[in-house]
Motif scaffolding. Structure first.
Motif, short mmCIF file in Angstrom:
data_model
loop_
_atom_site.label_atom_id
_atom_site.label_comp_id
_atom_site.label_asym_id
_atom_site.label_seq_id
_atom_site.Cartn_x
_atom_site.Cartn_y
_atom_site.Cartn_z
N LYS A 41 0.85 -1.19 0.00
CA LYS A 41 0.00 0.00 0.00
C LYS A 41 0.89 1.24 0.00
O LYS A 41 2.09 1.15 0.32
CB LYS A 41 -0.86 0.04 1.27
CG LYS A 41 -1.96 -0.96 1.32
CD LYS A 41 -2.82 -0.61 2.52
CE LYS A 41 -3.47 -1.82 3.10
NZ LYS A 41 -4.25 -1.50 4.29
N SER A 51 -7.77 -6.01 -2.97
CA SER A 51 -8.91 -5.17 -3.31
C SER A 51 -8.52 -3.73 -3.58
O SER A 51 -8.94 -3.13 -4.58
CB SER A 51 -9.96 -5.20 -2.20
OG SER A 51 -10.53 -6.47 -2.06
N SER A 52 -7.74 -3.15 -2.69
CA SER A 52 -7.37 -1.74 -2.82
C SER A 52 -6.64 -1.48 -4.14
O SER A 52 -6.94 -0.52 -4.85
CB SER A 52 -6.50 -1.32 -1.64
OG SER A 52 -6.13 0.03 -1.75
N ASN A 56 -8.39 0.68 -7.17
CA ASN A 56 -7.74 1.90 -7.62
C ASN A 56 -7.34 1.85 -9.09
O ASN A 56 -7.32 2.87 -9.76
CB ASN A 56 -6.52 2.22 -6.75
CG ASN A 56 -6.90 2.96 -5.50
OD1 ASN A 56 -7.22 4.14 -5.55
ND2 ASN A 56 -6.93 2.25 -4.37
N HIS A 65 -12.83 5.45 -2.96
CA HIS A 65 -12.43 4.29 -2.17
C HIS A 65 -12.10 4.75 -0.75
O HIS A 65 -11.38 5.72 -0.54
CB HIS A 65 -11.24 3.59 -2.82
CG HIS A 65 -10.81 2.33 -2.13
ND1 HIS A 65 -11.69 1.35 -1.74
CD2 HIS A 65 -9.59 1.90 -1.75
CE1 HIS A 65 -11.04 0.37 -1.16
NE2 HIS A 65 -9.76 0.68 -1.15
N LEU A 67 -10.13 3.86 1.62
CA LEU A 67 -8.74 4.02 2.05
C LEU A 67 -8.15 5.33 1.52
O LEU A 67 -7.35 5.98 2.20
CB LEU A 67 -7.89 2.83 1.60
CG LEU A 67 -8.07 1.56 2.40
CD1 LEU A 67 -7.25 0.42 1.79
CD2 LEU A 67 -7.71 1.74 3.85
N ASN A 68 -8.53 5.70 0.32
CA ASN A 68 -8.05 6.97 -0.24
C ASN A 68 -8.61 8.13 0.56
O ASN A 68 -7.90 9.12 0.81
CB ASN A 68 -8.44 7.10 -1.71
CG ASN A 68 -7.72 6.09 -2.59
OD1 ASN A 68 -6.71 5.53 -2.20
ND2 ASN A 68 -8.27 5.83 -3.75
N TYR A 82 0.08 1.73 -7.79
CA TYR A 82 -0.30 0.33 -7.97
C TYR A 82 0.00 -0.17 -9.38
O TYR A 82 0.40 -1.31 -9.57
CB TYR A 82 -1.78 0.11 -7.63
CG TYR A 82 -2.07 0.10 -6.16
CD1 TYR A 82 -1.36 -0.72 -5.28
CD2 TYR A 82 -3.08 0.89 -5.63
CE1 TYR A 82 -1.64 -0.74 -3.93
CE2 TYR A 82 -3.37 0.88 -4.27
CZ TYR A 82 -2.64 0.06 -3.43
OH TYR A 82 -2.92 0.03 -2.09
#
Length: 140
Positions: A41, A51-52, A56, A65, A67-68, A82
């Motif tokens: 990450k 998933s992340s 993304n 998202h 986490l963002n 990524y």
């Protein structure tokens, strides 16, 4: 032909257990011709759940998202972060089959799945979805 196997597990169907097994048995997988996608990450933690990264890269609106949002990460920078890792993993893949796993993959819409398919052009793509029939039947 290169192959990518995508585990798009639904939430609450044992996906975390599958991801941990894949993550902690990477050496065994490599000896048997598989490569579990090795990505980190933006905060430098290794991902067991992809998933992340997939959201993304292929979702319509990665800026939404969670986490963002909670980390105040720039979605464009995260996507590039990524993408560089996935590109590098594919370059190093050789003859191994690439394994990707994440519950969030199942949330991609048709356009997102089309982008994923386009990215892996030239690959045989297999998608595996685990489901929980008890969960389904509980809504009857």
């Amino acid at each position: 032909m290169k192959e990518v196997i995508i585990h798009a597990g639904l939430h609450k169907t044992g996906s975390t257990s599958i991801q941990r097994s894949l993550f902690f048995n990477q050496q065994i997988l490599k000896r048997n011709g598989y490569q579990f996608l090795d990505v980190i990450k933006p905060d430098k933690r290794k991902l067991k759940n992809h998933s992340s990264a997939i959201i993304n890269l292929f979702r319509d609106n990665p800026e939404d998202h969670y986490l963002n949002k909670i980390n105040d990460w720039d979605a464009i920078e995260v996507k590039e972060f990524y993408c560089n890792q996935l590109d590098s993993a594919i370059e190093k893949l050789g003859e191994k089959k690439l394994l990707i796993s994440g519950e969030g993959i199942s949330s991609l819409n048709e356009d997102g799945l089309e982008r994923l398919k386009d990215y892996f052009k030239g690959f045989n793509i297999r998608i595996i979805v685990n489901h929980n029939t008890a969960l389904i039947s509980s809504f009857n």
